[in-house]
Design a protein around this motif. Structure first.
Motif: not given
Lengths: 413, 321
Positions: B256, B259, B265, B273, B281, B283
């Motif tokens: 991550l 977010d 996080r 997720v 988010v 990634l």
């Protein structure tokens, strides 16, 4: 169903289908570890006998909801041999273990285990942590019917991960839910998009079922089958296979700390007062409850479609010493005061000991003030001039866990 | 008795499921947006009302597109990080709107007041500088939200340039997933032909990635992750719907990077997720093993299409040697 029944049934259907089924999976000489069936019965909190589909150990011959927790050692070469005597195809998806495509358990990219088939899933357990496994055939339905379990990868040195904290023992907590009507009538469950769970579970249990003594999380050492290292925290292995969003609320006395998620350490461990768990997520949470703690933490289930609150389950945590004390008290020899009530003199004896044996007692008056400490002769005390009230006699160095009697109360009139 | 019933009926039911799902998939083909609609450096966005076919439902809808021609696949914006940016928005709807951004609570995107867009007018929008990450742009209000007038804003991730690898040293490809669930009943209500009833049970019928449901998702160059061994992909994910979603990656853990719902996080490595409603988010995925692996919503009602499994929020990762 016994294991023998299972073997006979599996052999029969295998012979029936062998000419028309291409089994695109590896054969193995190992005996099956798991089997699947679609005729399980799970008893709900209200006594309802609910049909479910699931997995069980072949050596046991019975399924459970959830399926058995599988535990492997770090870097172990794992081979899960799975046999399916049930009328539909099933698989095992090793959720979060990042296995290769061939062992991924997805029918379209890996392989199916059809009726009567046996296959194996092979992987190296190369990460410590909390994982899941479940069927990936018509997954929306098969999960709701109960085909899931937890899988742990642990270290022999009892560290959560290399360089991580030590802990005493693992406590799997698998949240899940189901729609009761679907389990009673899976063939009528279409359309799947309106599936809405109405029964919410922790390790397959709900409500009063979670209050059973064997469901209590003990800590503090000494409890049979419980923590083996006194003073070390307990590792809650939290995962969800439900359709709901679950929020755990931890009382501050538990001192809950999150160390891992999805089989990886989090960059920085952090204290928890609540933890949100979505379907498929896992967390490893260490709790270090305060001595003497005996209480619960809440797992609140929330509907993911409309964010409405559904129901809470409560998980009890209890200092093992409390149970040990109660156990010892139940078996400890009884201290007796006689006569009780007393007017002139009071005598003391311990069951199984001669009444002439002297006793080491502390005596407390009705206000709690200690009025005597030491040996009491068989002749007892003259209480004729004591104020009326309820007095307490406590053996000196009383320790019920070591077989000495507990305190008693007696009345002076 | 239950055993026998299942034995006989389930194969028939599954066969029916496959046939109907295939038919439903075929029906969607005509309404799938073009890959070109995913052009990310657009200077101008058109708000285009239109109609959209999913399985047996023809629904009113509204999209941000890169041209005046309605496309069911919404546009994606990309801008550099750390500098104010602009976009021209042409409101082709019959009502006024407010153009908004969303990010982490209190960040420049979420605290930005937005810009009013008069019906039929063209408006130059000047937006604040943002940190690297993924954000949402959208039209304020439930009507616009239910109809799908929202898009993904990628900040600080320039397209990889194979001729100049030093310019993009950390990744080899960019992908974007716009998640949304769709309720034909609510769409009908906000479109004005039926009274609105927000107290009614919310039962979305369609679940999409880039306005496609599986199996169309795997044909989407921005939705399916195609990489070669050793490559790194950046996946920007936005959830424009009302439901929280949670994506599970088979075969891989992802990092991550950003977010907006739980910024603490950043740096976590996960295979499952959450993407909360109205959030994004970002990634990073390292293609470290070959093969084809699904990625899907793990709230499993969302891997259905008109109630049939498999469908909906399900795509795949293909890693070649």
């Amino acid at each position: 169903m016994t294991y023998s029944d299972l073997k006979i049934r599996a052999a029969g259907v295998t012979l029936l289908l062998i000419s028309c089924t291409q089994l695109a999976f590896s054969q193995t000489a190992l005996p099956p570890l798991l089997f699947s069936e679609m005729d399980g019965i799970h008893v709900l909190d209200d006594g309802t006998e609910l049909p479910f589909w699931g997995y069980g150990y072949t050596t046991v011959g019975e399924m459970t909801l959830p399926a058995p927790t599988l535990t492997y050692s770090l870097n172990q070469n794992v081979n899960i041999v799975f046999t399916n005597p049930s009328p539909e195809s099933h698989t095992i998806h090793l959720h979060g273990l990042d296995v290769d495509q061939a062992n991924d358990g997805v029918p379209s990219t890996s392989f199916n285990i059809p009726l009567g088939g046996t296959g194996s899933y092979e992987f190296v357990a190369d990460h410590e942590g909390t994982f899941l496994y479940h069927c990936h055939v018509t997954t929306t339905l098969h999960l709701s019917m109960g085909m899931y379990g937890m899988l742990l990868v642990t270290r022999p040195d009892n560290l959560l991960f290399e360089g991580g904290p030590a802990y005493a023992n693992d406590v799997p907590l698998l949240f899940s839910d189901l729609e009761i009507a679907t389990n009673f009538d899976p063939t009528g469950s279409f359309p799947f998009h309106d599936l809405r769970p109405d029964y919410f579970m922790v390790n397959g249990l709900a409500g009063s079922q979670l209050e059973a003594p064997e469901q209590i999380i003990h800590f503090g050492g000494g409890w049979p089958g419980g923590p083996s290292i006194e003073g070390e925290p307990v590792a809650l292995r939290i995962g969800s296979m439900g359709y709901s969003r679950v929020i755990c609320h931890f009382p501050p006395e538990l001192h809950a700390v999150c160390h891992m998620s999805d089989g990886r350490p989090v960059p920085q461990a952090f204290d928890l007062d609540s933890l949100e768990v979505f379907s498929g997520e896992r967390f490893t949470v260490l709790i270090s409850p305060e001595p003497g703690f005996d209480g619960t933490f809440e797992a609140a289930f929330w509907n993911t479609a409309d964010n409405g609150y559904e129901q809470s389950q409560f998980i009890r945590v209890r200092d093992a010493v409390l149970d040990l004390n109660e156990l010892a008290a139940a078996t400890a020899p009884a201290l007796t005061a006689y006569p009780n009530p007393a007017h002139d003199r009071v005598h003391f004896s311990v069951a199984g000991s001669p009444k002439t044996a002297p006793l080491e007692l502390n005596i407390f008056d009705p206000s709690g003030r200690q009025i005597h400490s030491g040996t009491i002769s068989p002749e007892g005390f003259d209480v004729s001039k004591w104020p009326a009230g309820t007095y307490t006699a406590r053996p000196i160095n009383s320790d019920p866990s070591h077989g000495t009697p507990q305190a008693i109360q007696f009345i002076v009139r | 008795m239950v055993f026998r019933l299942i034995f006989v009926v389930m194969p028939i039911k599954l066969l029916t499921t496959l046939v109907v799902a295939a038919a439903a998939s075929t029906a969607i083909v005509g309404s799938v947006g073009s890959a070109s609609a995913q052009g990310v450096a657009a200077d101008t966005l058109w708000i285009n009302p239109g109609s959209w076919v999913q399985a047996l439902d023809t629904m009113a809808t509204m999209r941000f597109n890169g041209s005046a021609d309605f496309d069911s696949t919404g546009a994606v914006l990309a801008r550099p990080d750390g500098e104010a940016w602009s976009v021209v928005v042409i409101n082709g709807d019959s009502v006024d709107h407010v153009f908004k951004l969303s990010g982490t609570a209190g960040d420049p995107a979420s605290s930005w007041a937005g810009v009013e867009l008069s019906a039929g007018d063209t408006t130059a929008v000047l937006a604040p500088a943002l940190d690297q990450g993924s954000y949402r742009f959208f039209l304020q209000g439930d009507r616009a939200r239910v109809l799908g007038a929202a898009g993904l804003l990628r900040i600080g991730y320039p397209a990889p340039d194979p001729g100049n690898p030093d310019a993009t040293p950390d990744y080899d490809a960019l992908f974007n997933w716009n998640l949304c669930e769709w309720s034909p009943e609510r769409i009908v209500q906000v479109a004005g032909s039926q009274p609105q009833n927000w107290d009614a049970a919310y039962i979305p019928k369609y679940f999409t990635i880039n306005e496609r449901g599986f199996p169309q998702t795997v044909a989407d160059p921005m939705g399916a992750v195609n990489l070669t061994m050793g490559q790194t992909g950046i996946i920007s994910v936005a959830n424009h719907g009302y439901m929280d979603q949670v994506l599970h990656f088979h075969g891989f853990h992802v990092t991550l990077l950003h977010d907006t719902a739980t910024p603490q996080r950043a740096g976590w490595i996960k295979d499952t997720v959450p993407v909360r409603a109205g959030h994004t988010v970002t990634l990073k995925l390292l293609a470290n093993q070959p093969g084809t692996y699904p990625v899907h919503a793990h709230n499993l009602i969302a891997v259905t299409l008109a109630g049939f499994y498999p469908g909906g929020m399900l795509t795949q990762i293909n890693v070649t040697q």
